[in-house]
Design an enzyme around this catalytic site. Structure first.
Site, short mmCIF file in Angstrom:
data_model
loop_
_atom_site.label_atom_id
_atom_site.label_comp_id
_atom_site.label_asym_id
_atom_site.label_seq_id
_atom_site.Cartn_x
_atom_site.Cartn_y
_atom_site.Cartn_z
N ASP A 288 1.00 -1.08 0.11
CA ASP A 288 0.00 -0.06 0.00
C ASP A 288 0.83 1.25 0.09
O ASP A 288 2.23 1.32 0.34
CB ASP A 288 -0.90 -0.01 1.17
CG ASP A 288 -2.07 -0.84 1.03
OD1 ASP A 288 -2.12 -1.79 0.33
OD2 ASP A 288 -2.75 -0.87 2.15
N ASP A 289 0.09 2.58 -0.33
CA ASP A 289 0.74 3.88 -0.22
C ASP A 289 1.59 4.15 -1.03
O ASP A 289 2.40 5.20 -0.89
CB ASP A 289 1.07 3.87 1.31
CG ASP A 289 0.25 3.57 2.16
OD1 ASP A 289 -1.06 3.45 1.82
OD2 ASP A 289 0.53 3.76 3.59
N HIS B 298 -6.14 3.13 -4.05
CA HIS B 298 -6.01 3.51 -2.39
C HIS B 298 -6.33 4.79 -2.43
O HIS B 298 -5.99 5.35 -1.23
CB HIS B 298 -4.52 2.84 -2.09
CG HIS B 298 -4.46 2.66 -0.53
ND1 HIS B 298 -5.40 2.20 0.20
CD2 HIS B 298 -3.51 3.20 0.19
CE1 HIS B 298 -5.08 2.24 1.53
NE2 HIS B 298 -3.67 2.81 1.79
N HIS C 264 -5.29 9.55 0.77
CA HIS C 264 -5.35 8.71 2.08
C HIS C 264 -6.04 9.27 3.00
O HIS C 264 -5.50 9.42 4.36
CB HIS C 264 -3.86 8.53 2.59
CG HIS C 264 -3.58 7.09 2.97
ND1 HIS C 264 -3.81 6.75 4.50
CD2 HIS C 264 -3.13 6.10 2.52
CE1 HIS C 264 -3.72 5.62 4.75
NE2 HIS C 264 -3.22 4.96 3.67
N TYR D 33 -6.60 2.99 5.92
CA TYR D 33 -6.66 2.49 7.40
C TYR D 33 -7.66 1.12 7.34
O TYR D 33 -8.13 0.64 8.33
CB TYR D 33 -7.13 3.29 8.08
CG TYR D 33 -6.53 4.65 8.17
CD1 TYR D 33 -5.18 5.04 8.51
CD2 TYR D 33 -7.08 6.00 7.52
CE1 TYR D 33 -4.68 6.02 8.45
CE2 TYR D 33 -6.37 7.15 7.14
CZ TYR D 33 -5.19 7.23 7.63
OH TYR D 33 -4.37 8.23 7.49
N HIS E 180 3.66 -2.46 3.12
CA HIS E 180 3.86 -1.04 2.61
C HIS E 180 4.90 -0.93 2.05
O HIS E 180 6.17 -1.25 2.25
CB HIS E 180 3.70 -0.07 3.67
CG HIS E 180 2.37 -0.02 4.43
ND1 HIS E 180 2.07 -1.08 5.27
CD2 HIS E 180 1.44 0.82 4.18
CE1 HIS E 180 0.61 -0.77 5.97
NE2 HIS E 180 0.26 0.24 5.34
NI NI Z 1 -2.58 3.08 3.10
#
Ligand code: NI
Length: 259
Positions: free
Chosen positions: A73-74, A124, A128, A165, A215
């Site tokens: 992620d991210d 995603h 965020h 989250y 991540h």
């Molecule tokens: Ni995230």
């Protein structure tokens, strides 16, 4: 390797420093080089490409074999994502990247590499936010803006959505146009920043059908990844993208934490 087969076949066909094919002459005259017509070359190329494609392995059958989906992620992050892709390539492992819209600009080549190497790219959100604090229109904007950035980078439109989250409520669930992908293995790699702990937390928790949350912007996750893959392979796991794991029919919605 299909790619090597393809290249060596093309080199043979078109003769980079290789002797031209010879056909024997019936009347004892010196043999003449055979010249291929354009149509013959085209047909040969089609045949070689078709052969190379059939050598590419099918994804594993996750109903019959233990599968696991690693998710990152991210990202993308120019400092760490390419190294994570290197590891996945070396290990011949596919994964899923849940990308932030704000991280796409300047990193288009990383997204294109992710796609070209068989990984899946999911949405995603744009930046965020905790979507449970937003109204339906704002949730839609977060998802659509990210989709636009991802598609603008030259890769297919995401088929999966992961809310930041893992925060969901009835608004988020009903507004997402895509299936919502959560996880059932979370080593909290963002928290402790300890590669050994990442390895233990993942390997001890994975079961057939697991979705693992990682991540790609943490150097510690990058460091842990080869050992995570090695230990899961030793336990017989096959690595698949989330779509390969879940095999959801087009148009499916819902919330998924594992197969
Ligand atoms: Ni995230």
């Amino acid at each position: 390797m299909p790619g090597q087969l393809l290249i060596s076949s093309l080199v043979l066909l078109f003769g980079f420093n290789s002797p031209a094919p010879i056909v024997a002459q019936a009347n004892n005259e010196p043999a003449l080089p055979r010249v291929y017509t354009a149509a013959e070359k085209k047909q040969a190329v089609h045949m070689i490409v078709a052969t190379a494609l059939t050598v590419i392995p099918e994804p594993p059958d996750c109903a019959a074999e233990p599968c696991v989906a690693l998710t990152f992620d991210d990202g993308p992050d120019p400092a760490t994502t390419p190294q994570i892709l290197d590891t996945l390539q070396t290990e011949n492992v596919n994964a899923t990247f849940f990308v932030l819209g704000t991280k796409v600009a300047g990193n288009e080549a990383i997204l294109q590499r992710e796609h070209a190497e068989g990984h899946e790219i999911g949405n995603h959100t744009w930046d965020h936010k905790d979507l449970t604090r937003l109204n339906n229109m704002q949730i839609t904007a977060e998802i659509e803006q990210a989709n636009k950035a991802i598609v603008g980078a030259g890769v297919p439109s995401p088929q999966l959505f992961r809310p930041p989250y893992g925060a969901i409520n009835s608004h988020v669930a009903s507004t997402s146009p895509m299936p919502i992908i959560l996880w059932n293995v979370d080593p909290k790699d963002w928290h402790h920043k300890d590669p050994n702990e990442d390895v233990r937390a993942v390997v001890d928790a994975v079961q057939p059908g697991s979705i693992v949350l990682l991540h790609d912007m943490h150097a510690t996750t990058r460091t842990a990844l080869p050992q995570i893959i090695t230990e899961l392979k030793q336990r017989g796991y096959k690595f698949v993208t989330v779509s390969q794991l879940l095999q959801l029919p087009a148009g499916t919605k819902g919330i998924y934490r594992s197969r």
